[in-house]
Design a protein around this motif. Structure first.
Motif, mmCIF file in Angstrom:
data_model
loop_
_atom_site.group_PDB
_atom_site.id
_atom_site.type_symbol
_atom_site.label_atom_id
_atom_site.label_comp_id
_atom_site.label_asym_id
_atom_site.label_seq_id
_atom_site.Cartn_x
_atom_site.Cartn_y
_atom_site.Cartn_z
ATOM 1 N N LEU A 19 9.829 -21.643 35.670
ATOM 2 C CA LEU A 19 10.512 -21.797 36.854
ATOM 3 C C LEU A 19 9.807 -21.290 38.231
ATOM 4 O O LEU A 19 9.831 -21.801 39.370
ATOM 5 C CB LEU A 19 11.726 -20.575 37.022
ATOM 6 C CG LEU A 19 13.161 -20.924 36.393
ATOM 7 C CD1 LEU A 19 14.119 -19.852 36.253
ATOM 8 C CD2 LEU A 19 13.799 -22.164 37.462
ATOM 9 N N SER A 20 8.909 -20.534 37.889
ATOM 10 C CA SER A 20 7.587 -20.161 38.992
ATOM 11 C C SER A 20 6.900 -21.418 39.443
ATOM 12 O O SER A 20 6.331 -21.369 40.392
ATOM 13 C CB SER A 20 6.891 -19.084 38.371
ATOM 14 O OG SER A 20 5.892 -19.466 37.403
ATOM 15 N N CYS A 25 12.584 -16.285 45.175
ATOM 16 C CA CYS A 25 12.498 -14.977 44.731
ATOM 17 C C CYS A 25 13.504 -14.567 43.638
ATOM 18 O O CYS A 25 13.231 -13.890 42.836
ATOM 19 C CB CYS A 25 12.796 -13.977 45.864
ATOM 20 S SG CYS A 25 14.292 -14.032 46.565
ATOM 21 N N ALA A 26 14.620 -15.159 43.701
ATOM 22 C CA ALA A 26 15.759 -14.934 42.576
ATOM 23 C C ALA A 26 15.087 -15.103 41.195
ATOM 24 O O ALA A 26 15.487 -14.297 40.397
ATOM 25 C CB ALA A 26 16.995 -15.682 42.698
ATOM 26 N N ASN A 27 14.232 -15.972 40.849
ATOM 27 C CA ASN A 27 13.613 -16.265 39.350
ATOM 28 C C ASN A 27 13.063 -14.942 39.158
ATOM 29 O O ASN A 27 13.001 -14.484 37.872
ATOM 30 C CB ASN A 27 13.063 -17.547 39.592
ATOM 31 C CG ASN A 27 13.829 -18.934 39.724
ATOM 32 O OD1 ASN A 27 15.161 -18.861 39.616
ATOM 33 N ND2 ASN A 27 13.089 -19.732 40.401
ATOM 34 N N GLN A 85 6.862 -4.141 37.273
ATOM 35 C CA GLN A 85 5.986 -3.967 38.389
ATOM 36 C C GLN A 85 4.850 -4.894 38.457
ATOM 37 O O GLN A 85 4.463 -5.397 39.549
ATOM 38 C CB GLN A 85 5.261 -2.455 38.123
ATOM 39 C CG GLN A 85 4.524 -1.956 39.265
ATOM 40 C CD GLN A 85 5.261 -2.077 40.850
ATOM 41 O OE1 GLN A 85 6.323 -1.569 40.646
ATOM 42 N NE2 GLN A 85 4.706 -2.475 41.605
ATOM 43 N N ARG A 86 4.310 -5.522 37.314
ATOM 44 C CA ARG A 86 3.397 -6.435 37.586
ATOM 45 C C ARG A 86 3.899 -7.790 37.970
ATOM 46 O O ARG A 86 3.363 -8.306 39.075
ATOM 47 C CB ARG A 86 2.783 -6.716 36.121
ATOM 48 C CG ARG A 86 1.836 -8.072 36.016
ATOM 49 C CD ARG A 86 1.594 -8.391 34.559
ATOM 50 N NE ARG A 86 2.694 -8.558 33.659
ATOM 51 C CZ ARG A 86 3.166 -9.776 33.938
ATOM 52 N NH1 ARG A 86 3.030 -10.698 34.721
ATOM 53 N NH2 ARG A 86 4.487 -10.182 33.106
ATOM 54 N N LEU A 87 5.487 -8.161 37.783
ATOM 55 C CA LEU A 87 5.870 -9.310 38.335
ATOM 56 C C LEU A 87 6.001 -9.150 39.870
ATOM 57 O O LEU A 87 5.991 -9.985 40.629
ATOM 58 C CB LEU A 87 7.255 -9.492 37.710
ATOM 59 C CG LEU A 87 7.790 -10.827 37.651
ATOM 60 C CD1 LEU A 87 6.752 -11.958 37.266
ATOM 61 C CD2 LEU A 87 9.100 -10.843 37.091
ATOM 62 N N ALA A 100 11.373 -10.794 48.340
ATOM 63 C CA ALA A 100 12.709 -10.555 47.774
ATOM 64 C C ALA A 100 13.824 -10.484 48.861
ATOM 65 O O ALA A 100 13.630 -10.016 49.932
ATOM 66 C CB ALA A 100 12.648 -9.257 47.028
ATOM 67 N N ASP A 101 15.012 -11.051 48.676
ATOM 68 C CA ASP A 101 16.130 -10.945 49.367
ATOM 69 C C ASP A 101 16.589 -9.699 49.694
ATOM 70 O O ASP A 101 16.424 -8.842 48.501
ATOM 71 C CB ASP A 101 17.461 -11.894 48.892
ATOM 72 C CG ASP A 101 16.926 -13.342 48.713
ATOM 73 O OD1 ASP A 101 15.992 -13.869 49.604
ATOM 74 O OD2 ASP A 101 17.424 -14.190 47.985
#
Length: 424
Positions: A375-376, A383-385, A403-405, A416-417
């Motif tokens: 997906l990325s 950001c949802a993915n 945290q890495r993500l 992020a929303d």
């Protein structure tokens, strides 16, 4: 072909050419045009050129279309309105909308047909603002076709539904009566706004003006009522339809599917088969959506196989997405993944998203990572993915990975929303 004179031969060949174009036999039309252009002593008239330009636009033959453009300029028939319309359309379909606009601006005498052609090109190219700007500077009176193009374009735009309905009333204020195309263009806008009263008004207008019997309007109303949750109205219109073609049946199946009435949708499909109506890809999309909403994984696999083997239909990315979705919802994640790996068509974000969402539900980290990575690549700025994969990590106590993500998102500039949580 033996003709008594070049003139009668031209008339005969022109009739054949027109027939080819009307039947969609465009390669034959272009071959005949080349023969006419090279062998007849008489000059070809504007009707011949406008017909062959339609074929150029239909099967994308830009070089031939440009050559015809040069010829009609030399022959001084480019000012013919039929030729001008077809030239503008050919450039818009085969070259670019901008090229069509350049040609449009060069035409000195433009009637409503020429204006409508350019406005339609803008509307169908998601350039509705340009269509509206052109509409406002028209130097001839707009007609119903002018409004229809813009209404259709607005109906498909984000937040354009209310504008489409207002533009329709602007048309009515000019004394122009909506036709079938107007009503069909308005229905998506009404559905988007959940404007049930407006859908009823469209139905009533169709009845009063004898448009209602048309199968396209009836199918459109079935779909519109279905999307607004009014299955009773949708079924009543379907039952009152004499010519129940594949579109009518598909609309009713979809109406029940999206309202969670899976078994009813599948029963309607069975009735369709009993009525010897050949289903198409859209029909099976409705059937698979019904299976997906009800978690009928085995049934979905069966219908998918029938679609290809019994009816010879090619599965699209949407069909595969539905199949992946129903398998994922049913917890059959690795089956869904195998289908994704073997898909002969492009895998969509919807399909990967269905798998990723199910991975969170069932706590499947390994497949979740695979789906998240895919997906990325498909939607790098969504950001949802990232948030969904991070929630999978967090739910399994893998806070360092989460945290890495988050750090990866910052590096890529993905925000992020507001309201998104990385923990729950």
């Amino acid at each position: 072909m033996h003709c008594s004179s070049a003139s009668s031969c031209l008339v005969s060949l022109t009739k054949v050419l027109t027939s080819y174009v009307s039947q969609g036999l465009h390669d034959r039309a272009l071959a005949l045009f080349r023969h006419m252009h090279s062998s007849l002593a008489l000059s070809l008239d504007p009707f011949v050129f406008s017909s062959v330009l339609k074929s150029c636009a239909a099967i994308s033959r830009p070089q031939l279309g440009i050559s015809i453009h040069a010829h009609v300029v030399k022959s001084s028939i480019v000012s013919n309105h039929f030729v001008a319309c077809c030239l503008v359309k050919m450039y818009g379909k085969c070259v670019s909308v901008s090229a069509a606009r350049l040609l449009f601006d060069e035409i000195t005498k433009r009637n409503a047909f020429v204006w409508n052609t350019m406005i339609s090109l803008y509307s169908h190219s998601n350039r509705v603002d340009d269509a509206l700007q052109l509409f406002e500077v028209m130097d001839v009176a707009p007609d119903v076709s002018t409004f229809n193009s813009i209404i259709a374009g607005l109906s498909l735009c984000n937040e354009g539904s209310a504008k489409a309905i207002r533009f329709h009333w602007r048309m009515r204020q000019l004394g122009l009566k909506p036709d079938l195309i107007t009503l069909l263009a308005l229905l998506p806008a009404c559905v988007d706004m959940a404007a049930l009263s407006l859908i009823k008004e469209i139905q009533g207008y169709g009845i009063r003006n004898h448009i209602d019997p048309h199968h396209q309007l009836r199918s459109g109303l079935v779909e519109a009522y279905g999307r607004c949750g009014c299955l009773g109205y949708a079924l009543a219109i379907f039952n009152g339809t004499k010519e129940r073609d594949v579109v009518a049946w598909s609309s009713l199946i979809s109406a029940y599917a999206i309202n969670g009435e899976a078994r009813a949708a599948l029963e309607i499909f069975a009735q369709m088969e009993q009525a010897s109506v050949q289903p198409d890809g859209i029909t099976f999309l409705g059937v698979l959506k019904a299976c997906s909403h009800a978690g009928l994984a085995d049934e979905a696999l069966g219908f998918f196989a029938r679609m290809k083997k019994l009816y010879g239909l090619e599965a699209s990315s949407d069909h595969y997405s539905c199949l992946v979705d129903v398998l994922s919802r049913s917890g059959r994640l690795y089956e869904a993944y195998e289908i994704l790996k073997d898909m002969p068509v492009k895998v969509t974000a919807k399909a990967w998203g269905a798998l990723l969402g199910a991975c969170r539900t069932y706590g499947e980290v390994e497949l979740g990572e695979i789906a998240g990575k895919a997906l990325s690549e498909v939607e790098p700025s969504n950001c949802a993915n990232y948030v969904l994969l991070a929630r999978i990590y967090s739910s399994m106590g893998m806070y360092e990975e989460a945290q890495r993500l988050r750090s990866e998102m910052k590096e890529k500039g993905v925000k992020a929303d507001s309201g998104s949580s990385w923990v729950v």
